[in-house]
Design a protein around this motif. Structure first.
Motif, PDB file in Angstrom:
ATOM      1  N   HIS A  97       0.850  -1.195   0.000  1.00 36.19           N
ATOM      2  CA  HIS A  97       0.000   0.000   0.000  1.00 36.19           C
ATOM      3  C   HIS A  97       0.883   1.241   0.000  1.00 36.19           C
ATOM      4  O   HIS A  97       2.030   1.201   0.424  1.00 36.19           O
ATOM      5  CB  HIS A  97      -0.964  -0.015   1.181  1.00 36.19           C
ATOM      6  N   ARG A  98       0.325   2.321  -0.484  1.00 34.30           N
ATOM      7  CA  ARG A  98       1.120   3.517  -0.684  1.00 34.30           C
ATOM      8  C   ARG A  98       0.420   4.750  -0.143  1.00 34.30           C
ATOM      9  O   ARG A  98      -0.786   4.733   0.116  1.00 34.30           O
ATOM     10  CB  ARG A  98       1.423   3.689  -2.175  1.00 34.30           C
ATOM     11  N   ILE A  99       1.190   5.800  -0.032  1.00 39.43           N
ATOM     12  CA  ILE A  99       0.659   7.108   0.355  1.00 39.43           C
ATOM     13  C   ILE A  99       0.773   7.978  -0.890  1.00 39.43           C
ATOM     14  O   ILE A  99       1.873   8.262  -1.362  1.00 39.43           O
ATOM     15  CB  ILE A  99       1.461   7.719   1.521  1.00 39.43           C
ATOM     16  N   GLY A 100      -0.371   8.324  -1.440  1.00 37.07           N
ATOM     17  CA  GLY A 100      -0.403   9.145  -2.643  1.00 37.07           C
ATOM     18  C   GLY A 100      -0.901  10.536  -2.315  1.00 37.07           C
ATOM     19  O   GLY A 100      -0.760  11.025  -1.199  1.00 37.07           O
ATOM     20  N   HIS A 101      -1.529  11.151  -3.294  1.00 32.49           N
ATOM     21  CA  HIS A 101      -2.046  12.510  -3.113  1.00 32.49           C
ATOM     22  C   HIS A 101      -3.377  12.518  -2.369  1.00 32.49           C
ATOM     23  O   HIS A 101      -3.852  13.567  -1.969  1.00 32.49           O
ATOM     24  CB  HIS A 101      -2.202  13.202  -4.475  1.00 32.49           C
ATOM     25  N   ALA A 111      -8.206  -0.544  -9.645  1.00 33.06           N
ATOM     26  CA  ALA A 111      -9.292  -1.508  -9.440  1.00 33.06           C
ATOM     27  C   ALA A 111      -9.825  -2.040 -10.762  1.00 33.06           C
ATOM     28  O   ALA A 111     -10.442  -3.105 -10.809  1.00 33.06           O
ATOM     29  CB  ALA A 111     -10.423  -0.864  -8.639  1.00 33.06           C
ATOM     30  N   GLU A 112      -9.576  -1.314 -11.855  1.00 35.15           N
ATOM     31  CA  GLU A 112     -10.125  -1.663 -13.162  1.00 35.15           C
ATOM     32  C   GLU A 112      -9.117  -2.302 -14.118  1.00 35.15           C
ATOM     33  O   GLU A 112      -9.489  -2.728 -15.197  1.00 35.15           O
ATOM     34  CB  GLU A 112     -10.702  -0.406 -13.826  1.00 35.15           C
ATOM     35  N   THR A 113      -7.842  -2.333 -13.763  1.00 34.85           N
ATOM     36  CA  THR A 113      -6.850  -2.842 -14.701  1.00 34.85           C
ATOM     37  C   THR A 113      -6.166  -4.096 -14.165  1.00 34.85           C
ATOM     38  O   THR A 113      -5.856  -4.167 -12.979  1.00 34.85           O
ATOM     39  CB  THR A 113      -5.786  -1.773 -15.048  1.00 34.85           C
ATOM     40  N   PRO A 114      -5.927  -5.078 -15.031  1.00 34.48           N
ATOM     41  CA  PRO A 114      -5.180  -6.263 -14.611  1.00 34.48           C
ATOM     42  C   PRO A 114      -3.666  -6.099 -14.780  1.00 34.48           C
ATOM     43  O   PRO A 114      -2.912  -7.026 -14.521  1.00 34.48           O
ATOM     44  CB  PRO A 114      -5.709  -7.341 -15.564  1.00 34.48           C
ATOM     45  N   ALA A 115      -3.215  -4.918 -15.188  1.00 32.15           N
ATOM     46  CA  ALA A 115      -1.796  -4.690 -15.465  1.00 32.15           C
ATOM     47  C   ALA A 115      -0.937  -4.902 -14.214  1.00 32.15           C
ATOM     48  O   ALA A 115      -1.389  -4.700 -13.079  1.00 32.15           O
ATOM     49  CB  ALA A 115      -1.587  -3.278 -16.001  1.00 32.15           C
ATOM     50  N   PHE A 116       0.303  -5.288 -14.428  1.00 28.22           N
ATOM     51  CA  PHE A 116       1.295  -5.429 -13.367  1.00 28.22           C
ATOM     52  C   PHE A 116       1.625  -4.036 -12.852  1.00 28.22           C
ATOM     53  O   PHE A 116       1.784  -3.101 -13.644  1.00 28.22           O
ATOM     54  CB  PHE A 116       2.551  -6.099 -13.946  1.00 28.22           C
ATOM     55  N   THR A 117       1.723  -3.853 -11.530  1.00 33.67           N
ATOM     56  CA  THR A 117       1.912  -2.529 -10.956  1.00 33.67           C
ATOM     57  C   THR A 117       3.225  -2.432 -10.182  1.00 33.67           C
ATOM     58  O   THR A 117       3.588  -3.330  -9.426  1.00 33.67           O
ATOM     59  CB  THR A 117       0.747  -2.151 -10.031  1.00 33.67           C
ATOM     60  N   VAL A 118       3.916  -1.322 -10.392  1.00 37.46           N
ATOM     61  CA  VAL A 118       5.192  -1.045  -9.739  1.00 37.46           C
ATOM     62  C   VAL A 118       5.125   0.348  -9.137  1.00 37.46           C
ATOM     63  O   VAL A 118       4.664   1.288  -9.791  1.00 37.46           O
ATOM     64  CB  VAL A 118       6.354  -1.087 -10.755  1.00 37.46           C
ATOM     65  N   PRO A 138      -3.334  -2.377  -3.397  1.00 37.67           N
ATOM     66  CA  PRO A 138      -1.889  -2.551  -3.271  1.00 37.67           C
ATOM     67  C   PRO A 138      -1.233  -2.739  -4.639  1.00 37.67           C
ATOM     68  O   PRO A 138      -1.883  -3.126  -5.608  1.00 37.67           O
ATOM     69  CB  PRO A 138      -1.765  -3.829  -2.438  1.00 37.67           C
ATOM     70  N   VAL A 139       0.060  -2.460  -4.691  1.00 38.15           N
ATOM     71  CA  VAL A 139       0.828  -2.670  -5.922  1.00 38.15           C
ATOM     72  C   VAL A 139       1.508  -4.036  -5.857  1.00 38.15           C
ATOM     73  O   VAL A 139       1.605  -4.657  -4.802  1.00 38.15           O
ATOM     74  CB  VAL A 139       1.858  -1.544  -6.136  1.00 38.15           C
ATOM     75  N   ASP A 140       1.989  -4.488  -7.012  1.00 38.76           N
ATOM     76  CA  ASP A 140       2.663  -5.779  -7.085  1.00 38.76           C
ATOM     77  C   ASP A 140       4.112  -5.706  -6.617  1.00 38.76           C
ATOM     78  O   ASP A 140       4.637  -6.665  -6.037  1.00 38.76           O
ATOM     79  CB  ASP A 140       2.629  -6.306  -8.525  1.00 38.76           C
ATOM     80  N   VAL A 141       4.770  -4.581  -6.871  1.00 37.59           N
ATOM     81  CA  VAL A 141       6.171  -4.399  -6.488  1.00 37.59           C
ATOM     82  C   VAL A 141       6.367  -2.975  -5.995  1.00 37.59           C
ATOM     83  O   VAL A 141       5.863  -2.026  -6.603  1.00 37.59           O
ATOM     84  CB  VAL A 141       7.115  -4.655  -7.690  1.00 37.59           C
ATOM     85  N   VAL A 142       7.103  -2.846  -4.897  1.00 40.32           N
ATOM     86  CA  VAL A 142       7.578  -1.545  -4.442  1.00 40.32           C
ATOM     87  C   VAL A 142       9.082  -1.552  -4.708  1.00 40.32           C
ATOM     88  O   VAL A 142       9.783  -2.472  -4.278  1.00 40.32           O
ATOM     89  CB  VAL A 142       7.297  -1.305  -2.948  1.00 40.32           C
ATOM     90  N   ALA A 143       9.570  -0.558  -5.438  1.00 41.71           N
ATOM     91  CA  ALA A 143      10.986  -0.506  -5.807  1.00 41.71           C
ATOM     92  C   ALA A 143      11.628   0.752  -5.236  1.00 41.71           C
ATOM     93  O   ALA A 143      11.087   1.849  -5.363  1.00 41.71           O
ATOM     94  CB  ALA A 143      11.130  -0.521  -7.320  1.00 41.71           C
ATOM     95  N   GLU A 147      16.343  -1.690  -2.960  1.00 43.78           N
ATOM     96  CA  GLU A 147      15.732  -3.021  -2.980  1.00 43.78           C
ATOM     97  C   GLU A 147      14.416  -3.036  -3.746  1.00 43.78           C
ATOM     98  O   GLU A 147      13.858  -2.000  -4.080  1.00 43.78           O
ATOM     99  CB  GLU A 147      15.506  -3.540  -1.561  1.00 43.78           C
ATOM    100  N   GLU A 148      13.959  -4.244  -3.986  1.00 46.48           N
ATOM    101  CA  GLU A 148      12.679  -4.486  -4.646  1.00 46.48           C
ATOM    102  C   GLU A 148      11.856  -5.369  -3.723  1.00 46.48           C
ATOM    103  O   GLU A 148      12.298  -6.440  -3.335  1.00 46.48           O
ATOM    104  CB  GLU A 148      12.946  -5.211  -5.970  1.00 46.48           C
ATOM    105  N   VAL A 149      10.685  -4.893  -3.342  1.00 47.24           N
ATOM    106  CA  VAL A 149       9.792  -5.661  -2.483  1.00 47.24           C
ATOM    107  C   VAL A 149       8.696  -6.230  -3.378  1.00 47.24           C
ATOM    108  O   VAL A 149       7.833  -5.495  -3.858  1.00 47.24           O
ATOM    109  CB  VAL A 149       9.182  -4.781  -1.356  1.00 47.24           C
ATOM    110  N   ARG A 150       8.757  -7.542  -3.615  1.00 45.32           N
ATOM    111  CA  ARG A 150       7.764  -8.196  -4.482  1.00 45.32           C
ATOM    112  C   ARG A 150       6.625  -8.725  -3.628  1.00 45.32           C
ATOM    113  O   ARG A 150       6.850  -9.473  -2.704  1.00 45.32           O
ATOM    114  CB  ARG A 150       8.405  -9.357  -5.244  1.00 45.32           C
ATOM    115  N   LEU A 151       5.421  -8.327  -4.003  1.00 43.66           N
ATOM    116  CA  LEU A 151       4.237  -8.789  -3.290  1.00 43.66           C
ATOM    117  C   LEU A 151       3.459  -9.794  -4.114  1.00 43.66           C
ATOM    118  O   LEU A 151       2.825 -10.686  -3.582  1.00 43.66           O
ATOM    119  CB  LEU A 151       3.366  -7.597  -2.906  1.00 43.66           C
ATOM    120  N   ARG A 152       3.497  -9.628  -5.433  1.00 38.86           N
ATOM    121  CA  ARG A 152       2.832 -10.523  -6.367  1.00 38.86           C
ATOM    122  C   ARG A 152       3.608 -10.514  -7.669  1.00 38.86           C
ATOM    123  O   ARG A 152       4.303  -9.567  -7.986  1.00 38.86           O
ATOM    124  CB  ARG A 152       1.399 -10.055  -6.645  1.00 38.86           C
ATOM    125  N   GLY A 153       3.456 -11.554  -8.448  1.00 38.05           N
ATOM    126  CA  GLY A 153       4.024 -11.580  -9.786  1.00 38.05           C
ATOM    127  C   GLY A 153       5.473 -11.966  -9.869  1.00 38.05           C
ATOM    128  O   GLY A 153       6.222 -12.103  -8.987  1.00 38.05           O
TER     129      GLY A 153
END
Length: 153
Positions: A97-101, A111-118, A138-143, A147-153
């Motif tokens: 999860h992230r802190i955005g605007h 919520a609408e896209t199946p794309a891989f998220t970074v 949540p995103v699939d990867v936090v970079a 380091e790279e934190v992989r959550l999915r994919g």
């Protein structure tokens, strides 16, 4: 991201210390990857926050929006064609999860896209956990630069 044909990326708000994605955009564009940037559509009484997507065709084809974001001009790109989405954040948790605007534009879009998220963030802005509400995605990867934190994919 190596096999991606179409990548949604944000143009950074460097004054607000977002990770600078301009070198990534330039490298992808030079490799022949189709890069699209977000265009923010204000919420109305009938719809919530919405992002449209327009192809990046050079910095000279970007125009400032009413929020100071640089957005591409031209026709919209289909969101279902996206392979990867690079998601902006001021900080992120190891839980994806992230802190955005805070306006919810990206959560509604994700919520609408199946794309891989970074989500790129500075290492100093990566925390163990960011609390989430039901609408948060949540995103699939936090970079980070470390380091790279992989959550999915």
């Amino acid at each position: 991201m190596e096999a991606a044909r179409t990548v949604h990326c944000y143009w950074p708000l460097t004054a607000k210390r977002e990770v600078d994605t301009r070198p990534l955009i330039a490298a992808l564009h030079a490799r022949g990857v189709r890069v699209v940037l977000p265009v923010v559509v204000p919420p109305s009484e009938s719809s919530g926050p919405t992002l449209r997507h327009r192809p990046f065709e050079g910095e000279d084809r970007l125009r400032p929006s009413r929020w100071g974001l640089l957005e591409p001009i031209g026709p919209d790109a289909a969101p279902h064609a996206l392979d990867v989405v690079v998601v902006p954040a001021f900080g992120a948790g190891r839980n994806g999860h992230r802190i955005g605007h805070g306006a919810g534009y990206y959560d509604a879009f994700l919520a609408e896209t199946p794309a891989f998220t970074v989500c790129p963030v500075y290492a100093a802005c990566l925390v163990p956990h960011v609390p989430a509400e039901p609408h948060d995605r949540p995103v699939d990867v936090v970079a980070t630069e470390d380091e790279e934190v992989r959550l999915r994919g």
